[in-house]
Design a protein around this motif. Sequence first.
Motif, PDB file in Angstrom:
ATOM      1  N   ALA A  23     -38.831  18.919  11.419  1.00 35.36           N
ATOM      2  CA  ALA A  23     -39.931  18.604  10.722  1.00 35.36           C
ATOM      3  C   ALA A  23     -40.319  17.116  10.564  1.00 35.36           C
ATOM      4  O   ALA A  23     -41.759  16.824  10.584  1.00 35.36           O
ATOM      5  CB  ALA A  23     -39.896  19.160   9.259  1.00 35.36           C
ATOM      6  N   TRP A  24     -39.373  16.318  10.717  1.00 37.32           N
ATOM      7  CA  TRP A  24     -39.611  15.024  10.519  1.00 37.32           C
ATOM      8  C   TRP A  24     -39.881  14.038  11.683  1.00 37.32           C
ATOM      9  O   TRP A  24     -40.309  12.992  12.020  1.00 37.32           O
ATOM     10  CB  TRP A  24     -38.619  14.233   9.678  1.00 37.32           C
ATOM     11  CG  TRP A  24     -38.662  14.621   8.272  1.00 37.32           C
ATOM     12  CD1 TRP A  24     -39.409  15.475   7.725  1.00 37.32           C
ATOM     13  CD2 TRP A  24     -37.334  14.840   7.469  1.00 37.32           C
ATOM     14  NE1 TRP A  24     -38.864  15.820   6.559  1.00 37.32           N
ATOM     15  CE2 TRP A  24     -37.852  15.432   6.193  1.00 37.32           C
ATOM     16  CE3 TRP A  24     -35.987  14.200   7.532  1.00 37.32           C
ATOM     17  CZ2 TRP A  24     -36.849  15.570   5.124  1.00 37.32           C
ATOM     18  CZ3 TRP A  24     -35.270  14.354   6.448  1.00 37.32           C
ATOM     19  CH2 TRP A  24     -35.634  14.999   5.435  1.00 37.32           C
ATOM     20  N   GLY A  76     -37.739  26.286   4.710  1.00 37.54           N
ATOM     21  CA  GLY A  76     -37.905  24.901   4.296  1.00 37.54           C
ATOM     22  C   GLY A  76     -36.752  24.840   3.082  1.00 37.54           C
ATOM     23  O   GLY A  76     -35.976  25.539   2.840  1.00 37.54           O
ATOM     24  N   GLY A  95     -38.600  19.568   3.551  1.00 43.43           N
ATOM     25  CA  GLY A  95     -39.079  19.602   5.030  1.00 43.43           C
ATOM     26  C   GLY A  95     -39.337  21.141   5.156  1.00 43.43           C
ATOM     27  O   GLY A  95     -38.823  22.097   4.442  1.00 43.43           O
ATOM     28  N   ASP A  97     -40.062  24.224   8.214  1.00 43.42           N
ATOM     29  CA  ASP A  97     -39.757  24.532   9.474  1.00 43.42           C
ATOM     30  C   ASP A  97     -41.104  24.315  10.291  1.00 43.42           C
ATOM     31  O   ASP A  97     -42.092  24.719   9.646  1.00 43.42           O
ATOM     32  CB  ASP A  97     -39.430  25.804   9.753  1.00 43.42           C
ATOM     33  CG  ASP A  97     -38.921  26.379  11.007  1.00 43.42           C
ATOM     34  OD1 ASP A  97     -39.790  25.894  11.967  1.00 43.42           O
ATOM     35  OD2 ASP A  97     -38.094  26.918  11.392  1.00 43.42           O
ATOM     36  N   PRO A  98     -41.405  23.455  11.279  1.00 44.37           N
ATOM     37  CA  PRO A  98     -42.644  23.515  12.085  1.00 44.37           C
ATOM     38  C   PRO A  98     -43.240  24.464  12.309  1.00 44.37           C
ATOM     39  O   PRO A  98     -44.424  24.955  12.305  1.00 44.37           O
ATOM     40  CB  PRO A  98     -42.403  22.544  13.251  1.00 44.37           C
ATOM     41  CG  PRO A  98     -41.137  21.730  12.781  1.00 44.37           C
ATOM     42  CD  PRO A  98     -40.081  22.733  12.099  1.00 44.37           C
ATOM     43  N   GLN A 101     -45.095  25.776   8.950  1.00 45.02           N
ATOM     44  CA  GLN A 101     -46.089  24.688   8.406  1.00 45.02           C
ATOM     45  C   GLN A 101     -47.627  25.405   8.560  1.00 45.02           C
ATOM     46  O   GLN A 101     -47.887  26.106   9.511  1.00 45.02           O
ATOM     47  CB  GLN A 101     -46.015  23.352   9.145  1.00 45.02           C
ATOM     48  CG  GLN A 101     -44.719  22.764   8.681  1.00 45.02           C
ATOM     49  CD  GLN A 101     -44.462  21.335   9.709  1.00 45.02           C
ATOM     50  OE1 GLN A 101     -45.582  21.053  10.186  1.00 45.02           O
ATOM     51  NE2 GLN A 101     -43.458  21.052   9.575  1.00 45.02           N
TER      52      GLN A 101
END
Length: 159
Positions: A23-24, A76, A95, A97-98, A101
């Motif tokens: 995520a980051w 998340g 955060g 999970d991409p 999102q």
Amino acid sequence: MQIRIRPYDPGDRETVVDIALRAWEPAHRALERTLGTRLHRQVVGDWRRAHARDVREDLDSEEALAWVAVNDHVSGFVTVRFDREGGTGLVHLLGVDPDQQGRGTGTALTEFAVDRIREEGMAVAVIRTGGDEAHAPARAVYEKAGFVASPVVHYYRSL
């Protein structure tokens, strides 16, 4: 899709760390573009190692509370820390999970964390994020939740 938020379980540990790093990553790519590779290395170092350590510390800490968002899997997480003397609750780490999102998980985690902070009798909820383009989705979630931004600028210079 129904998002359920439950207390963090130690069995979630490495999944949460993985979500945080994925995520980051866009934020660190943006920061590296801003600072340049050399200065980014000097300021941040091995960001994956540092963030994995920070996430694990929050998950293991008695001073932080942690929850995970679950739909069909952990998607998340959020951790909260309290300054009881100051009457504030800090949404410390969050955060998503991409792959999840943009589906309401960040909003659900933010609202859940604010509710926990309120239930603990705190007068103020605090959350921090970056001001760059990579953090725009996070800022949108926090502003939608009623947070007001107080801009801070960090300057770096390689010596």
